[in-house]
Scaffold this active site. Structure first.
Site, short mmCIF file in Angstrom:
data_model
loop_
_atom_site.label_atom_id
_atom_site.label_comp_id
_atom_site.label_asym_id
_atom_site.label_seq_id
_atom_site.Cartn_x
_atom_site.Cartn_y
_atom_site.Cartn_z
N GLN B 336 -2.23 -92.62 -13.15
CA GLN B 336 -1.78 -92.32 -14.50
C GLN B 336 -2.84 -92.73 -15.54
O GLN B 336 -3.14 -91.98 -16.47
CB GLN B 336 -0.46 -93.05 -14.78
CG GLN B 336 0.27 -92.59 -16.03
CD GLN B 336 0.82 -91.17 -15.89
OE1 GLN B 336 0.96 -90.66 -14.77
NE2 GLN B 336 1.08 -90.52 -17.00
N GLU B 363 4.92 -98.90 10.40
CA GLU B 363 5.18 -100.29 10.77
C GLU B 363 6.52 -100.76 10.17
O GLU B 363 6.67 -101.89 9.73
CB GLU B 363 4.01 -101.17 10.32
CG GLU B 363 3.79 -102.36 11.18
CD GLU B 363 2.65 -102.28 12.19
OE1 GLU B 363 1.91 -101.29 12.26
OE2 GLU B 363 2.54 -103.24 12.95
N THR B 365 9.74 -98.73 7.88
CA THR B 365 9.88 -98.23 6.51
C THR B 365 10.43 -99.33 5.61
O THR B 365 10.96 -100.34 6.09
CB THR B 365 10.88 -97.06 6.46
OG1 THR B 365 12.14 -97.55 6.93
CG2 THR B 365 10.44 -95.89 7.33
N GLU B 367 13.07 -99.22 4.08
CA GLU B 367 14.51 -99.34 4.35
C GLU B 367 14.76 -100.27 5.54
O GLU B 367 15.66 -101.10 5.52
CB GLU B 367 15.10 -97.95 4.63
CG GLU B 367 15.11 -97.03 3.40
CD GLU B 367 13.72 -96.61 2.92
OE1 GLU B 367 12.81 -96.45 3.76
OE2 GLU B 367 13.53 -96.47 1.70
#
Lengths: 264, 380
Positions: B336, B363, B365, B367
């Protein structure tokens, strides 16, 4: 051929890429600047290691500085140097190049036999290129400066010197001192395998004024003849001048200006 | 509490930094663009000890502590995230499990070559249908006299094509699910192994990621790593350590993006002054610096726990989660700040952005990390 005994001098310097001059005090602003192994000393170390790897023998690094200068010794031990000596003593503080070279010469004499001393051409903090030659003078041995390549065969060092517009080949018998320039061999990478031994302190000797049996008259600032009068940033601004007129007129004006300024 | 590094840790970091500047920086962009495995750099790293950082001297390793390992991986990743993951995978899940779980014979046979980089290691758990739920792996290992016969397909395997040995997870007893999974040291030269598709990836492109297909692959019984049925535990242990390395990799990528953004914000002038003088940019950079520092502390803490022989799985997951998401946030802001230039391949932030996304996924996620962390927190 007997194995080579090589001494290499190294110096811890501030990374001058990061150093600024304080415009008020005209002194180097060293605070927070990382310390590094002087770049041309790294070339000298590489030259030493290559000679040792080819001919056998040992490389001893030696530095003079405050206790934290031990860091550069650990660094060169990781490059493959066999052992190292730290010359450190409060009494050494303020040594100029002459006293530094003298102190180094006492340490070299204490180390008995050597075939070759290698030094970086100059350090990036002082830029004097004096310590190597002065060290040779104190030891009474020949010196060869600005080396780019060093070969050893049949008892003779053959050294290629890099001069401004020429290369010079010099042959010399040991013992001698050689200063190595940045065009010397490219330093190798440090090895993680050497890390533990390098940092164990086992391979580093520490010598002060007492171990070198130096008289007080030959110590530090008071015995150093050099005094820094002023440090300043030179005015690098360059004024251009443009001439007008025909080619002939401009050429005539140019000749006048060149005569005025003493160029012709 | 001591936050200072030992001299050996500082030197390890400095050596990795200077190696990365000399041997990775000139080529990293090209390797990424051409998806080319950095074989020359990896070959140079073996003799310098980078490929055996977690392996003791007696097996040819350079025996660094976990803190040094993390510092080294960060330095490599700050220049080339692909090289960093190749080194990290090889060290943490390619070689280390053999040291951790292997018999004396296995250690003597495999570790010296791996630890000195003469051979490259890989780790194969993920399958086309099995990622986050490793207990359901479908690759089977059937006992047959002195051999196990492996059948199945592993996917997204780092260094699958270039590696010499692969630690393969396969089910020796499907009915037992997780407790029926065993680990094997599989040499790529064993008959019945095919290297499948080379994946054309979004990021981490210079790492060689492919499928491995096992068709009646005969693995000697002597290559069973750890007891039969103990493979999943071995895998999770290995991944626990792997995650700390990946966290360090993420920090390297984040640092690279931030350094580029800082440099650009000093050089780029708009409205008559450098964009770094605008608060909008300053705040982004302040957030980057703060998050990177926090991620580094989490990662070093996990490494330190490992060095002390204490459990570090939860801390490793926290480090991996926070560092990879920091890398993504930092790279996004860095792009950005660069504006249109940030979308161009000539600017390193473009590569950081793609690399960071991959790190949030492999390796484990984000989650799965949250699952591990919440499990550990709620259990307490």
């Amino acid at each position: 051929m007997a194995p080579l005994s090589i001494i290499v001098t190294v110096k811890q310097v501030p990374d001058t890429n990061e150093v600024r001059i304080d415009p008020k005090t005209n002194s180097l602003m060293r605070e927070g600047i990382p310390s590094i192994l002087n770049p041309e000393d790294a070339n000298a170390v590489e030259a030493a290691l290559r000679l040792r790897d080819e001919h056998g023998g040992s490389v001893t690094a030696i530095t003079m500085g405050p206790p934290q200068a031990e860091a550069v010794l650990e660094e060169v031990l990781c490059l493959g140097v066999d052992r190292a000596v730290l010359l450190s003593d409060r009494a050494f503080a303020g040594s100029d190049t002459l006293l530094t070279a003298f102190t180094l010469s006492r340490a070299v004499l204490k180390m008995k036999k050597f075939d070759l001393i290698l030094c970086g051409r100059q350090a990036i903090d002082g830029d004097t290129a004096q310590v190597g030659p002065q060290l040779a003078a104190f030891l009474g041995i020949p010196q060869v400066t600005y080396a780019e390549e060093i070969v050893f065969s049949e008892g003779l060092f053959r050294i290629q010197r890099g001069l401004e517009h020429t290369r010079e080949l010099v042959a010399a018998r040991p013992p001698l001192l050689v200063t190595v320039s940045a065009s010397g061999p490219v330093p190798r990478h440090g090895s993680l395998y050497a890390l533990a031994a390098a940092c164990s302190g086992e391979h580093i000797k520490r010598w002060g004024a007492r171990e070198l049996a130096l008289p007080p008259s030959m110590l530090g600032l008071s015995a150093s003849p050099t005094a820094v009068k002023k440090i300043f940033e030179p005015d690098r601004s360059v004024k251009g001048e443009a001439f007008e007129g025909s080619e002939k007129e401009m050429a005539a004006q140019l000749i006048v200006r060149l005569r005025e300024t003493g160029c012709l | 509490m001591d936050f200072s590094f030992t001299r050996a840790q500082v030197l390890a970091r400095d050596m990795a930094r200077s190696f990365a500047q000399a041997e990775l920086a000139p080529y990293a962009q090209q390797w990424d663009e051409q998806a080319r495995f950095p074989a020359e750099a990896i070959a140079k790293m073996g003799p310098l000890g980078f490929m055996g950082m977690c392996i003791p001297r007696e097996y040819g390793g350079s025996a660094l502590d976990g803190v040094s390992y993390v510092l080294v991986i960060e330095e490599l990743a700050s220049v080339c995230a692909s090289t960093a993951i190749i080194v990290s995978v090889h060290n943490s899940v390619g070689a280390y499990p053999i040291y951790l779980m292997g018999s004396d014979e296995q250690k003597t046979k495999y570790l010296p070559d791996l630890a000195t980089g003469r051979k490259l290691g890989a780790f194969a758990l993920t399958e086309p249908n099995v990622g986050s739920d490793p207990a359901s792996i479908e690759t089977s290992a059937r006992s047959d006299g002195g051999f196990f016969i492996l059948n199945g397909t592993k996917t997204f395997i780092t260094s699958a094509g270039t590696s010499d040995t692969v630690i393969v997870m396969a089910s020796t007893d499907r009915a037992q699910r997780g407790r029926g999974i065993s680990a094997f040291i599989v040499e790529k030269s064993f008959p019945g192994i095919t290297v499948g598709t080379h994946e054309n990836k979004l990021g981490i492109r210079a790492s060689d990621t492919c499928e491995l297909i096992f068709e009646n692959c005969r693995v000697p019984r002597a290559n069973l790593l750890g007891p039969e049925g103990a493979g999943l535990r071995a895998a999770l242990n290995a991944l626990g350590f792997g995650r700390v390395g990946v966290a360090a990799q993420a920090i390297g990528v984040a640092r690279c993006a931030m350094e580029a953004a800082v440099h650009y914000s000093r050089e780029r002038n708009q409205f008559g002054k450098p964009i770094g003088s605008f608060q909008a940019i300053q705040w982004m950079i302040a957030d980057m610096a703060t998050e990177i520092e926090a991620a580094r502390l989490l990662t070093l803490r996990a490494a330190k726990l490992k060095d002390e022989g204490r459990p570090f799985a939860t801390e490793g997951s926290m480090a991996k989660l926070f560092a990879s998401e920091t890398a993504m946030r930092t790279a996004t802001k860095a792009v950005q700040i660069h504006g249109g230039y940030g979308c161009m391949k000539d600017y390193v932030v473009e590569r950081c952005f793609r690399d960071a996304k991959v790190i949030e996924i492999y390796e484990g996620t984000s989650e799965i990390q949250r699952l591990i962390i919440s499990g550990s927190v709620i259990k307490k």
